[in-house]
Design an enzyme around this catalytic site. Structure first.
Site, PDB file in Angstrom:
ATOM      1  N   CYS A  63       0.820  -1.221   0.000  1.00 45.91           N
ATOM      2  CA  CYS A  63       0.000   0.000   0.000  1.00 45.91           C
ATOM      3  C   CYS A  63       0.852   1.269   0.000  1.00 45.91           C
ATOM      4  O   CYS A  63       1.432   1.613  -1.015  1.00 45.91           O
ATOM      5  CB  CYS A  63      -0.951  -0.058   1.191  1.00 45.91           C
ATOM      6  SG  CYS A  63      -2.358   1.028   1.003  1.00 45.91           S
TER       7      CYS A  63
ATOM      8  N   ARG B 274     -12.326   6.285  -0.143  1.00 48.35           N
ATOM      9  CA  ARG B 274     -11.406   5.235   0.311  1.00 48.35           C
ATOM     10  C   ARG B 274     -11.923   3.877  -0.165  1.00 48.35           C
ATOM     11  O   ARG B 274     -13.123   3.598  -0.092  1.00 48.35           O
ATOM     12  CB  ARG B 274     -11.295   5.199   1.841  1.00 48.35           C
ATOM     13  CG  ARG B 274     -10.538   6.356   2.428  1.00 48.35           C
ATOM     14  CD  ARG B 274     -10.026   6.078   3.829  1.00 48.35           C
ATOM     15  NE  ARG B 274      -8.834   5.235   3.796  1.00 48.35           N
ATOM     16  CZ  ARG B 274      -7.610   5.656   3.496  1.00 48.35           C
ATOM     17  NH1 ARG B 274      -7.405   6.931   3.185  1.00 48.35           N
ATOM     18  NH2 ARG B 274      -6.587   4.833   3.488  1.00 48.35           N
TER      19      ARG B 274
ATOM     20  N   HIS C 249      -3.308  -5.684   2.556  1.00 49.24           N
ATOM     21  CA  HIS C 249      -2.896  -5.763   3.961  1.00 49.24           C
ATOM     22  C   HIS C 249      -3.456  -7.050   4.560  1.00 49.24           C
ATOM     23  O   HIS C 249      -4.078  -7.856   3.862  1.00 49.24           O
ATOM     24  CB  HIS C 249      -3.536  -4.600   4.752  1.00 49.24           C
ATOM     25  CG  HIS C 249      -2.965  -3.260   4.485  1.00 49.24           C
ATOM     26  ND1 HIS C 249      -1.738  -2.845   4.953  1.00 49.24           N
ATOM     27  CD2 HIS C 249      -3.488  -2.216   3.796  1.00 49.24           C
ATOM     28  CE1 HIS C 249      -1.537  -1.595   4.589  1.00 49.24           C
ATOM     29  NE2 HIS C 249      -2.567  -1.187   3.887  1.00 49.24           N
TER      30      HIS C 249
END
Ligand code: GLN
Length: 244
Positions: free
Chosen positions: A96, A130, A195
């Site tokens: 990321c 997001r 993640h």
């Protein structure tokens, strides 16, 4: 050469700043999967002010824009060395925010552009929403083909030139929510938005990285002995195709 006399060196870049959502789990996975095979690990944590030295694997985790700002200048000052390392086939994994700094730049919202180290031909601009949720993406070089993880980013990454996607998104958004690409790869530089942390649930990719690192160090190809990955792969399979 038996796996007993092998060694690889791993550098964890800026863990005090870029280590979001348990990204340290990627380092733990690499270490354990070497230890279980009797492969010796040399490990170094690199923090602000440290000079990055030669290693076989470099790992950098994710973080908020502010932490990325602090790391970007440090990385940029060592761009030439890291580019030489890339061209010596060292293995890089960026998650990321760390991945975003592998490109030419990351343009956050209402802030100065962060210079990347251009290990891959890519760039990132902050989007207006997001992307948060589970991701399933399919590779063309792993078995199982799938990679699973959790994304939480507003940055939209676009790949160019010889930089290829790591995988193609089937669930979730990936690089930008538009072109169905997830992550990027150029030479042995890998980036991903996954993640979770990433490698514990994708042990086949962890082994792929270790094999590349051994090849870089010893100049020959390796096929690692298989481990009992039932727990890891059951976890992986549970997440394949899962949106929420
Ligand atoms: N700050 C970056 C973004 O929001 C990276 C976030 C992260 O590492 N999870 O896109």
């Amino acid at each position: 050469m038996g796996e007993k006399n092998l060694k690889i060196s791993i550098a964890h870049l800026y863990p005090k700043l870029l280590n979001l959502y348990g990204d340290i789990g990627n380092i733990i996975t690499l270490k354990k999967r070497c230890e279980w095979r009797g492969i010796e690990i040399e490990f170094e944590e690199i923090n602000i002010g440290d000079k990055i030295k030669e290693h076989d694997i470099y790992f950098i985790g994710g973080g908020q824009d502010k932490q990325q700002e602090e790391v970007a200048d440090e990385l940029y000052r060592q761009k030439e060395f890291l580019t030489e390392e890339r061209d010596r086939n060292a293995v890089f994994l960026g998650i990321c925010g760390g991945y975003q700094l592998f490109g030419h730049y990351y343009q956050p919202h209402d802030k100065e552009k962060l210079k990347g180290i251009s290990l891959m031909d890519a760039y990132t601009i902050a989007g207006d929403k997001r992307f948060i949720g589970n991701v399933t993406a399919k590779t063309d070089f792993l078995s199982p083909e799938t990679l699973v993880g959790f994304e939480n980013h507003s940055g939209l990454t676009y790949l160019q030139g010889d930089t290829k996607p790591l995988a193609t998104v089937s669930v979730g958004n990936g690089n930008n929510g538009k072109d169905k690409t997830e992550g990027g790869r150029y030479k042995n530089v890998f980036g991903t938005y996954l993640h979770g942390s990433f490698l514990p649930k994708n042990p086949h990719f962890a082994d792929y990285m270790i094999e590349l690192a051994l090849e870089k160090r010893y100049g020959e190809k390796f096929q690692l002995e298989k481990l009992d990955d039932k727990l890891e792969l059951d976890t992986h399979t549970t997440l394949v195709g899962k949106a929420y």
